[in-house]
Write an enzyme that holds these catalytic residues in place. Structure first.
Site, PDB file in Angstrom:
ATOM      1  N   HIS A  49      -5.484  37.751 -55.526  1.00 24.61           N
ATOM      2  CA  HIS A  49      -6.465  36.765 -55.080  1.00 24.61           C
ATOM      3  C   HIS A  49      -6.684  35.672 -56.126  1.00 24.61           C
ATOM      4  O   HIS A  49      -6.924  34.516 -55.789  1.00 24.61           O
ATOM      5  CB  HIS A  49      -7.793  37.463 -54.772  1.00 24.61           C
ATOM      6  CG  HIS A  49      -8.767  36.634 -54.009  1.00 24.61           C
ATOM      7  ND1 HIS A  49      -8.650  36.413 -52.656  1.00 24.61           N
ATOM      8  CD2 HIS A  49      -9.869  35.951 -54.398  1.00 24.61           C
ATOM      9  CE1 HIS A  49      -9.649  35.647 -52.244  1.00 24.61           C
ATOM     10  NE2 HIS A  49     -10.399  35.339 -53.289  1.00 24.61           N
ATOM     11  N   HIS A 100     -12.115  34.347 -46.457  1.00 24.03           N
ATOM     12  CA  HIS A 100     -13.034  35.451 -46.742  1.00 24.03           C
ATOM     13  C   HIS A 100     -12.773  36.537 -45.711  1.00 24.03           C
ATOM     14  O   HIS A 100     -13.669  37.010 -45.009  1.00 24.03           O
ATOM     15  CB  HIS A 100     -14.490  34.976 -46.716  1.00 24.03           C
ATOM     16  CG  HIS A 100     -15.239  35.396 -47.943  1.00 24.03           C
ATOM     17  ND1 HIS A 100     -16.514  35.904 -47.925  1.00 24.03           N
ATOM     18  CD2 HIS A 100     -14.872  35.400 -49.245  1.00 24.03           C
ATOM     19  CE1 HIS A 100     -16.908  36.187 -49.156  1.00 24.03           C
ATOM     20  NE2 HIS A 100     -15.928  35.889 -49.971  1.00 24.03           N
TER      21      HIS A 100
END
Length: 747
Positions: A49, A100
């Site tokens: 990430h 998200h």
């Protein structure tokens, strides 16, 4: 002296998402075994990430420069020149899209809400006032037992945060497919506007300068959020709920105003929001970009929970927090501003010249590591990849028995049905500069002018799955086309690259293929990428899932229209107008919504994207809109010409009579999803000029029919097939209220 470290076992290393080889690299980088704080910091900075370790090598292939690009990838958001404001000052649009996904599957309301909050901070961190939010959502099968809960939570989370913070949500897209059953996608985009001479960057500088923490207090929410977002879901997905952050949009609103007020002074040297990996990523990125060191006093970090360890404070992803480097002597000035806005303010450290991160807690040094390995020297993998096999040409092509009936079915199907239930929960008008929502692209006025930003989000995952290269081209080209269709000039894009496990060669092949197609389209359309986000490991072994998502490289495009009086929408203007198809018609049914929804077949290659023709046709459409020739315009996408006509009719409550003279078979002519194709109406007095210009530009134009009163009629050789607009609207707007049931009352 660093405090004695507890033994770091292989199990602890694995829990932090690190491979044994990566742990060996950490030991080599710091010259000893790390303690738990240091291991946690490396784990989040080296997570997929934060480090993009599987994609960085391929992201470098994307074009990122143009004369109007002020700042490309590498900062919090991309920055482009959008010309002058009302006072003659040069303005910039600052924008980015982020994911998200994992948090939104675990806790849909807070996952989606904090996704909006995070992308807002990326934009106002750079000095921009946010002017618009968009989103791109992918859900699983509508009848999946968990899907209604996920849809309701995500939509209410986006609306709850965006509405409260006072930024309009002006556009987006929603897809459904069984591949997202166990791993939905929630991608959020924010666009802001700043003066070009007041743009702020994140590189720390000035040895001895104070490092300041502002915003909300730090809690234990969100710890390991970045690590969780870098792994696929197992059966324990629900147990990961504590890794989801909790947002407060009212605090975010105060933070925006306080930061912009401070930015009007000369106090700030560098600024960075605390997003994924919180205080760790913000401090590491600021120091690394500036080539300096950083010393933090963890006891001075504002905390809302007692007994927090340095490990917890560094890895917490509590929301609404920022990190700044101030000029010496500006601390009290800045503190007064944040006190006025009722926000925490604390000097928590200093900039050093050591090139190291040093953390002090409880009178001890709990971390002392070099910064270079955390950022610049993070792992970089050229993972094995295999290309996606080409789909065989579509054979045994079915024919439609009733065009109107098929169209009515499509208009009520999950991917095409009206999103009214969703967008009515979003405040699209706050700020009073929203000019147009719906249609092909949203328009938001550049405050105080008659110019506007045009913006759109697009991707067709089923195309990307069938042919990643072609799908990547199409995702970029469709945003370019949507911005063009309102009369604006497309300038640049952001992206959110959502894929499954990159350690599987076939998935890595999808990533490489989509990036190749995206790069080709960006170069051909002079449409660079200025920011983005990569979200991998989007697959699930959880109950009801068990599959990888479709490759979903979501694209967010931004452009400018210089005269709002020239802008057009998709709605017909009046009855009696001639409707024309502009661009090459090919009757391509492979991977079409019609083939899937009417015949249950997901087969064939996706429609090809001829980038030269795309550019030629789009430039002609834009010129024609700005000349005032075109009165309505809509690009052809899902559902082909028939769905595009129906959307134009419903937007205006004016029908259309479609001529029987069509270039292909009935299904191919009306449901083929040909690319680079627009439907337009042209004013009668301009028609000759329009056709002459199209001929000179080598752009095909075909007559489709004329607008009529209250129905859609297809003239066919055997008989006319027709449906009233009332029937069509009932089918189109009935899907979501029926799906959501009692939740529809919350709209």
């Amino acid at each position: 002296m660093t405090q004695p470290a507890p033994a770091i076992t292989p199990e602890i290393v694995a829990e932090h998402g690190l491979s044994p080889q990566e742990y060996e690299r950490i030991v080599a980088a710091i010259g000893r075994e790390p303690n738990l704080v240091e291991l946690g910091i490396f784990s989040v900075m080296w997570s997929e990430h934060c480090s993009y370790k599987s994609s960085r090598i391929h992201l470098k292939k994307l074009p990122t420069e143009a004369p109007w690009v002020i700042c490309g990838p590498g900062e919090n958001a991309g920055v482009i020149d959008i010309g002058e404001g009302p006072d003659g000052k040069k303005l910039a649009a600052i924008f980015k899209m982020e994911s998200h996904n994992h948090p939104s599957y675990i806790e849909p309301y807070q996952g989606a809400a904090t996704g909006v909050g995070g992308i807002l901070r990326d934009v106002f961190t750079m000095g921009a006032r946010p002017v618009a939010n968009l989103n791109a959502l992918r859900f699983g099968r509508p009848d999946h037992p968990k899907m209604r809960h996920l849809i309701a939570g995500v939509v209410h989370g986006i609306g709850g945060y965006g509405n409260c913070v006072g930024v309009p949500t002006v556009g987006g897209e929603v897809n459904f497919h069984k591949a997202y059953d166990g791993n939905i996608l929630v991608n959020a985009m924010t666009v802001g506007v700043a003066e070009q001479d007041r743009i702020f960057y994140s590189a720390a500088s000035g040895v001895g300068n104070p490092i300041v923490y502002v915003g909300s207090k730090t809690g234990r929410d969100g710890i390991h959020g970045a690590t969780m977002a870098s792994a696929d879901f197992g059966e324990d997905a629900e147990e990961k709920r504590p890794t989801v952050q909790v947002g407060d949009p009212f605090t975010e609103k105060l933070l925006i105003e306080a930061c912009l007020e401070l930015m009007a002074s000369d106090a700030i040297v560098a600024i960075q929001d605390m997003g994924a990996a919180g205080l760790t990523s913000s401090s590491v990125e600021m120091a690394s970009k500036g080539g300096v060191g950083i010393h933090l006093r963890m006891d001075d970090v504002p905390q809302r929970e007692t007994g927090m360890t340095a490990y917890e404070m560094m890895l917490s992803e509590s929301q609404e927090r920022m990190l700044m480097v101030l000029k010496p002597g500006k601390e009290e000035f800045a503190k007064a501003i944040f006190k006025k806005w009722e926000l925490d303010f604390a000097v928590i450290g200093t900039v050093t010249d050591t090139g190291r991160m040093v953390l002090e807690h409880g009178g001890e040094i709990v971390c002392d590591i070099p910064l270079a390995p955390l950022a610049d020297d993070a792992p970089l993998y050229d993972r094995p990849h295999v290309p996606t096999p080409k789909r065989a040409p579509l054979t045994d092509v079915p024919e439609t028995k009733d065009v109107a009936a098929d169209l009515k079915t499509l208009m009520g199907s999950p991917d095409i049905a009206s999103r009214r239930w969703i967008w009515e929960q979003y405040d699209s008008q706050v700020g009073a500069d929203t000019v147009q929502t719906g249609g092909d692209a949203a328009l938001v006025r550049i405050h105080g002018t008659n110019r506007a930003l045009a913006m759109s989000t697009d991707c067709t995952p089923r195309y990307c799955h069938a042919d990643p290269v072609e799908g990547g081209r199409q995702a970029v080209a469709e945003t370019w086309r949507n911005i063009t269709a309102v009369g604006a000039t497309p300038l640049a894009i952001t992206n959110c690259l959502n894929f499954a496990n990159p350690q599987r060669p076939e998935i890595m092949g999808q990533i490489v293929g989509c990036l190749e197609g995206m790069a080709e389209a960006c170069r051909a359309l002079d449409y660079p990428i200025v920011s983005g986000n990569v979200s991998l490991y989007n697959e699930s072994k959880a109950t009801g899932g068990g599959s990888a998502i479709l490759p979903t490289p979501a694209i967010g495009g931004v452009g400018v229209i210089d005269d709002l009086t020239r802008a057009v929408g998709i709605g017909f203007r009046r009855t009696g107008d001639i409707v024309l198809a502009v661009g090459e018609r090919m009757g391509h049914l492979g991977q079409s919504i019609w083939l899937r929804e009417i015949h249950g077949r997901e087969e064939g290659p996706p429609p090809p994207v001829d980038l030269r023709a795309e550019k030629r046709t789009g430039d002609f459409i834009r010129k024609s809109i700005n000349q005032g020739w075109i009165t309505a315009c809509h690009d052809v996408s899902d559902g082909g010409v028939a769905v595009a006509l129906a959307e134009m009719a419903l937007a205006s409550n004016i029908g259309v009579l479609v001529s029987e003279e069509q270039p292909f078979g009935i299904a191919e002519s009306f449901f083929g999803e040909d690319q680079g194709l627009y439907l337009v109406t042209v004013c009668d007095t301009c028609l000759a000029d329009f056709l002459d210009a199209a001929n000179r530009a080598d752009v095909p134009v075909d007559p489709l029919g004329r607008t009529i009163k209250d129905r859609i009629v297809f003239e066919l050789p055997d008989s006319d097939h027709q449906v009233t607009l009332a029937e069509m609207r009932a089918a189109h707007e009935g899907f979501f209220p029926k799906l959501m049931g009692a939740d529809a009352a919350l709209a």
